[in-house]
Design a protein around this motif. Structure first.
Motif, PDB file in Angstrom:
ATOM      1  N   GLU A   1      34.906  43.096  42.268  1.00 33.94           N
ATOM      2  CA  GLU A   1      34.372  41.869  42.853  1.00 33.94           C
ATOM      3  C   GLU A   1      34.949  40.666  41.656  1.00 33.94           C
ATOM      4  O   GLU A   1      35.104  39.687  42.116  1.00 33.94           O
ATOM      5  CB  GLU A   1      32.856  41.929  42.314  1.00 33.94           C
ATOM      6  N   ALA A   2      35.076  41.130  40.567  1.00 33.58           N
ATOM      7  CA  ALA A   2      35.888  40.103  39.491  1.00 33.58           C
ATOM      8  C   ALA A   2      37.019  39.813  39.876  1.00 33.58           C
ATOM      9  O   ALA A   2      37.545  38.636  39.818  1.00 33.58           O
ATOM     10  CB  ALA A   2      35.983  40.620  38.020  1.00 33.58           C
ATOM     11  N   LEU A   3      37.839  40.749  40.150  1.00 31.98           N
ATOM     12  CA  LEU A   3      39.251  40.462  40.720  1.00 31.98           C
ATOM     13  C   LEU A   3      39.270  39.750  42.073  1.00 31.98           C
ATOM     14  O   LEU A   3      39.903  38.758  42.233  1.00 31.98           O
ATOM     15  CB  LEU A   3      39.892  41.831  41.166  1.00 31.98           C
ATOM     16  N   GLU A   4      38.337  39.931  42.969  1.00 33.88           N
ATOM     17  CA  GLU A   4      38.056  39.032  43.997  1.00 33.88           C
ATOM     18  C   GLU A   4      37.565  37.513  43.684  1.00 33.88           C
ATOM     19  O   GLU A   4      38.260  36.637  44.286  1.00 33.88           O
ATOM     20  CB  GLU A   4      37.076  39.717  45.049  1.00 33.88           C
ATOM     21  N   ALA A   5      37.088  37.468  42.677  1.00 36.43           N
ATOM     22  CA  ALA A   5      36.734  36.133  42.508  1.00 36.43           C
ATOM     23  C   ALA A   5      37.953  35.284  41.748  1.00 36.43           C
ATOM     24  O   ALA A   5      38.023  33.917  42.260  1.00 36.43           O
ATOM     25  CB  ALA A   5      35.672  36.290  41.047  1.00 36.43           C
TER      26      ALA A   5
END
Length: 280
Positions: A74-78
């Motif tokens: 999810e952090a990478l997606e952000a």
């Protein structure tokens, strides 16, 4: 049992917590069976932890690894979504299509996928930083033991570059808040993956079935004949070495009768049945 606190009226979470505490173990674990529960696996919702501590004191809690590594994804997606805001329409669509490459583990990438990913890294170095941070976060579960994993996690938190640190702040905070429960995985090596898969299947079957009752849903998931996974017969261990004269009868007596282990419905078969419209 899947508990969901969505769509609650305002200021009603206290009542929800009380209902969870009162009903969850009434449904799942009768008082006479509580002693059978040794370890509990869950996601990172504080109420679950409070209920377990109240109803099953002293049991170890393990945060399911899927919920942990999802935070890094999810952090990478952000980071990816933030980069997309500055791109033209064609580039935005292309980066959206390539998001699955970024979420894939590095060792699973093909040569073509690596080239695509590297082209984005050359244009946006912060995306390369985020991908490396994601991969290193996953490697927490590749360590040899609990101490090594904890040291690796501490090093990971210290190594986050300032450019992507805000995106991974939630991952770091959750890791710190659930430190003991996350690394209890190395003591017990359990996962909630089967339950999560069944929950997802139940939702899909319910949607296709257009209003199955709970009893029908349970029966179709548990007793579907085509999805029953073959059972395995296990025998007791035979004594090692050659038997001594006069001990044959005792040695034969040590061999236990075979017992059958039931593993439940076979999820891939349930998926195939779902896709074929069997439940509609």
């Amino acid at each position: 049992m899947k508990l969901d606190k969505k769509n609650l009226p305002k200021n009603s979470e206290i009542q929800w917590i009380g209902r969870v505490s009162g009903e969850f173990f009434t449904f799942v674990c009768q008082p006479s069976d509580k002693h059978k529960v040794k370890v509990v696996t869950m996601d990172m919702w504080r109420t679950y932890k409070d209920v377990v501590n109240a109803q099953l004191p002293g049991r170890d809690i393990v945060v399911d690894r899927w919920h942990v590594i999802r935070m890094a994804n999810e952090a990478l997606e952000a980071v990816r979504k933030q980069i997309r805001k500055g791109l033209n329409t064609r580039q935005r669509l292309k980066l959206k299509d390539d998001r699955f490459i970024l979420l894939e583990r590095e060792h699973n990438l093909s040569s073509e996928q690596r080239e695509k990913m590297q082209s984005w890294f050359d244009l946006h170095p912060e995306l390369a930083m985020a991908y490396e941070a994601k991969e290193n976060f996953h490697r927490i579960y590749s360590c040899k033991n609990k101490n090594e994993a904890q040291e690796f996690a501490r090093a990971w938190m210290r190594s986050l570059p300032p450019a992507i640190e805000p995106a991974f702040e939630a991952s770091r905070t959750a890791l710190l808040n659930w430190w003991g429960e996350v690394f209890n995985f190395y003591d017990h090596q359990i996962t909630n993956a089967y339950t999560e898969s069944v929950n997802r299947l139940a939702k899909d079957i319910n949607r296709m079935g257009r209003g199955y009752s709970f009893e029908v849903m349970r029966a179709r998931l548990i007793y579907e004949k085509q999805a029953r996974k073959p059972t395995t017969k296990l025998r007791g261990r035979k004594p090692k070495g050659k038997s001594q004269p006069g001990t044959m009868a005792r040695s034969v007596g040590l061999e236990k009768a075979p017992r059958t282990v039931e593993y439940g419905p076979h999820i891939p078969t349930l998926c195939d049945l779902l896709e074929s419209g069997h439940f509609s």
